[in-house]
Design an enzyme around this catalytic site. Structure first.
Site, PDB file in Angstrom:
ATOM      1  N   GLU A  85       9.918  -5.969 -12.885  1.00 34.19           N
ATOM      2  CA  GLU A  85      10.423  -4.660 -12.443  1.00 34.19           C
ATOM      3  C   GLU A  85      11.147  -3.996 -13.600  1.00 34.19           C
ATOM      4  OE1 GLU A  85      13.358  -2.679  -9.041  1.00 34.19           O
ATOM      5  OE2 GLU A  85      13.648  -4.759  -9.665  1.00 34.19           O
ATOM      6  N   GLY A  98      19.696  -8.613  -9.152  1.00 26.11           N
ATOM      7  CA  GLY A  98      20.573  -8.027 -10.147  1.00 26.11           C
ATOM      8  C   GLY A  98      19.836  -7.682 -11.424  1.00 26.11           C
ATOM      9  N   HIS A 104      10.345  -7.687   1.427  1.00 25.83           N
ATOM     10  CA  HIS A 104      11.310  -7.386   0.369  1.00 25.83           C
ATOM     11  C   HIS A 104      12.180  -6.206   0.787  1.00 25.83           C
ATOM     12  CE1 HIS A 104      12.283  -7.733  -4.088  1.00 25.83           C
ATOM     13  NE2 HIS A 104      12.985  -6.659  -3.704  1.00 25.83           N
ATOM     14  N   HIS A 127      16.483  -5.232   1.000  1.00 24.68           N
ATOM     15  CA  HIS A 127      17.872  -5.621   0.716  1.00 24.68           C
ATOM     16  C   HIS A 127      18.781  -5.092   1.817  1.00 24.68           C
ATOM     17  CE1 HIS A 127      17.400  -7.158  -3.459  1.00 24.68           C
ATOM     18  NE2 HIS A 127      16.338  -6.366  -3.444  1.00 24.68           N
ATOM     19  N   HIS A 155      12.904 -11.827  -8.273  1.00 20.24           N
ATOM     20  CA  HIS A 155      12.674 -10.515  -8.865  1.00 20.24           C
ATOM     21  C   HIS A 155      12.124 -10.705 -10.285  1.00 20.24           C
ATOM     22  CE1 HIS A 155      15.246  -8.988  -5.639  1.00 20.24           C
ATOM     23  NE2 HIS A 155      14.933  -7.749  -6.014  1.00 20.24           N
TER      24      HIS A 155
END
Length: 379
Positions: free
Chosen positions: A235, A205, A27, A29, A232
């Site tokens: 979180e 997002g 994970h 970005h 995602h």
């Protein structure tokens, strides 16, 4: 001690306590992993105004801005990184440097995610943007191998969950996975994926208010074509978002997932049992979770982070940095913090690296190879 780059470059290095155990990152970005010096150079080329023009000061600005306790404010820092990633040349450079930083951090496999739809301002098509990142990742892999090291790097393409391009991105992922089917990297490692190939889909997002169920059509397309999905969840929203990711998205992994036990501290509920018993990997990112307030239910330190409870309770926990730049971190730095602040052992760290190897979106033969490297180093 493994040598990595400093804040002036990209990430922090660990203190050497782990030794030579190789790591797998699930994970990460791409637009959260740029070197500050690269941002400064690329911004100058396009006349993009930055809050700081000194690389060290800029690195501190990103970290300070991300330490807000809010995912929404955390995400605003990406306005500067995506702004300088709008050409094929910039995307390829960032991707190449990302691989080199990962190799310096001790990684042998990384799955980097990014949202192509955010990189079209300069006139690129979705395919051209993905090609550019693939070229950069491949260059980085080749450079590491030419110097006697080993790393593999693949792409996970994200759709932005608050926008309407998930169907288009899902089709792009399906097409890319089909095109890469049966294609492996040249060499002696069985099942190693072709450098830079696309392997999976994600929704990224703002999480709260934008459930995976809003993208059922795209997610169904991926399931129909047997394309892996990691979403995602858990979180910025609670455990129900994890359930939605599993039910609506058929997710094989959960990005973060740290709020799973928020209302089920004993891990006895049906959702907890499903995630644990089905070995659904949780892509946990401790430093990032502290910054965004994702673990505020438990506390404000690595010691308080639920990753330790999740690991001790038998969940398939993996460890990742999320955004190396914004969190001024790396995989090895995250591991070092667990050792020094949360009472983890080297065996704990080896165990979660084995989890990551087994959960990687690569052929089983390559999963086995990655696991063997970890086991050999930790014996």
């Amino acid at each position: 001690m493994r040598q990595s780059t400093s804040t002036e470059g990209s990430v922090r290095a660990m203190d050497g306590a782990l030794g030579p155990i190789p790591a797998v990152c699930l994970h990460d970005h791409l637009d959260g992993a740029l070197r500050p010096a690269t941002i400064v150079e690329l911004a100058r080329e396009i006349n993009h105004e930055l809050p700081e023009t000194d690389p060290v000061a800029l690195g501190r600005w990103f970290e300070d801005s991300a330490n807000s306790g809010s995912l929404e404010r955390y995400l605003t820092t990406f306005e500067h990184t995506t702004a300088v990633m709008q050409t094929a040349e910039a995307l390829a450079r960032v991707a190449e440097e990302y691989v080199l930083d990962c190799a310096a951090d001790g990684l042998i496999h990384t799955e980097v995610r990014w949202a192509p739809e955010q990189h079209l301002v300069g006139g690129l098509t979705l395919d051209q943007a993905v090609d550019a990142v693939q070229d950069g990742l491949a260059r980085g892999v080749a450079e590491v191998k030419a110097s006697g090291g080993h790393i593999s790097a693949v792409q996970i393409l994200c759709a932005m969950r608050h926008l309407d391009k998930s169907g288009e991105i899902a089709q792009l992922v399906v097409d890319r996975v089909r095109a890469a089917a049966g294609t492996t990297s040249p060499g002696d490692v069985p099942g190693e994926p072709a450098p830079g190939s696309v392997v999976a889909f994600d929704l990224a997002g703002p999480e709260k208010g934008f459930p995976a169920s809003d993208h059922r059509q795209a997610l169904h397309l991926l399931t129909e074509n047997l394309v892996p999905v990691t979403l995602h969840a858990g979180e910025a929203d609670g455990a129900e978002s994890i359930r939605d990711a599993l039910v609506s998205g058929r997710a094989l992994r959960i990005g973060h997932g740290v709020r799973l036990l928020e209302d089920d501290p004993e891990a006895t509920g049906p959702l907890s049992r499903w995630v644990r018993d089905r070995h659904i990997a949780l892509e946990v990112c401790p430093c990032s979770n502290l910054q965004t307030g994702a673990i505020s239910h438990w506390g404000e330190s690595i010691k308080d982070h639920p990753i330790t409870q999740l690991h001790r309770s038998g969940f398939t926990v993996t460890l990742s940095p999320d955004n190396r730049l914004m969190s001024a971190t790396s995989v090895s730095h995250e591991m070092s913090l667990l050792l020094s602040e949360a009472g983890w052992s080297n065996q704990d760290l080896a165990d979660i690296q084995l989890n990551a190897a087994r959960a990687a979106f690569v052929p089983r033969a390559y999963q086995d190879w990655l696991a063997e490297r970890i086991e050999e180093a930790s014996a």
